[in-house]
Design a protein around this motif. Sequence first.
Motif, short mmCIF file in Angstrom:
data_model
loop_
_atom_site.label_atom_id
_atom_site.label_comp_id
_atom_site.label_asym_id
_atom_site.label_seq_id
_atom_site.Cartn_x
_atom_site.Cartn_y
_atom_site.Cartn_z
N ARG A 21 0.83 -1.20 0.00
CA ARG A 21 0.00 0.00 0.00
C ARG A 21 0.87 1.25 0.00
N HIS A 22 0.49 2.21 -0.83
CA HIS A 22 1.09 3.54 -0.84
C HIS A 22 -0.03 4.55 -0.63
N LEU A 30 -6.40 -0.36 -7.25
CA LEU A 30 -5.79 -1.68 -7.33
C LEU A 30 -4.85 -1.69 -8.54
N VAL A 31 -3.55 -1.85 -8.27
CA VAL A 31 -2.52 -1.68 -9.30
C VAL A 31 -1.91 -3.03 -9.66
N VAL A 60 -5.51 9.66 -3.06
CA VAL A 60 -5.44 8.33 -3.66
C VAL A 60 -4.60 7.42 -2.77
N SER A 61 -4.97 6.16 -2.76
CA SER A 61 -4.22 5.15 -2.02
C SER A 61 -4.03 3.95 -2.95
N PHE A 62 -2.80 3.66 -3.29
CA PHE A 62 -2.50 2.56 -4.21
C PHE A 62 -2.33 1.25 -3.45
N LEU A 112 -13.37 0.99 -6.17
CA LEU A 112 -11.98 0.95 -6.58
C LEU A 112 -11.81 1.45 -8.00
N ILE A 113 -10.60 1.89 -8.29
CA ILE A 113 -10.10 2.02 -9.65
C ILE A 113 -9.13 0.87 -9.87
N THR A 114 -9.17 0.25 -11.03
CA THR A 114 -8.11 -0.70 -11.40
C THR A 114 -7.18 -0.02 -12.39
#
Length: 248
Positions: A21-22, A30-31, A60-62, A112-114
Amino acid sequence: MDPRRVDLPVPGTGERLGVIRHGHYGRPVLVFPSEAGRAEDFESNGMVEAVRGLVDGGRVSFFCVDSLDAWSWSDRSVSIEERARRHATYEQWLDRVVIPFIHEETRGPHELITLGVSMGAYHAVHYAFQRADVAPLALGLSGNYDVGTWHAWGERGDATYFANPTDYVAGLHGDHLDWLRSRLSVLLVCGRGAWETHPTGALPSSIRFAELLADKQITHQLDLWGEDVAHDWPWWQRQLAHHLPRFC
């Protein structure tokens, strides 16, 4: 918050895959890494730094994940159908383990964003189609969305069809298509420069996939960059910095 790696069990196997997590707050993303990559790759290739203001500002949180590509899509010793079946194990890990982990970390659930680059773009777009209920926005940078072009051999069956966006989007119809139209948005970004056509096939695939989305009236945007824009991290940094701020 300093990034930390957490290794989570893969259902039905003795393996564990990592999540890093960043960011401390903001919309969860979700990266997926590039082919056969690891969760560390996103930061080590400058992608977090490219949008540092969004991360530090709590927008944002990756959540960066390991791939399972070396055992699935990248294992050319087995047929495309077997690779697709193995990929299903990865999707089970995402569904049963990663998504609950993200919800716990963010005190969610939150939409979420993917996001992914190269083969990771395939994962991002495909997963959003499978789970638009939790990830209604997908960002694919320099992706190839037709697994049949990935040095495929052997007979293609149901496993391949349902893992291949270029196949199953063409077949969408009825209530499920209507729901996707109301729910899902897809952003496809690709350059016209080195390695975007050969050997990756990202440019023609992005164009073709955008045509399929248009035919099905699924919300999408195709953003093609110039002939100097290569299939490489420095350009993906710029593309991310250009597009992400409007989504978080």
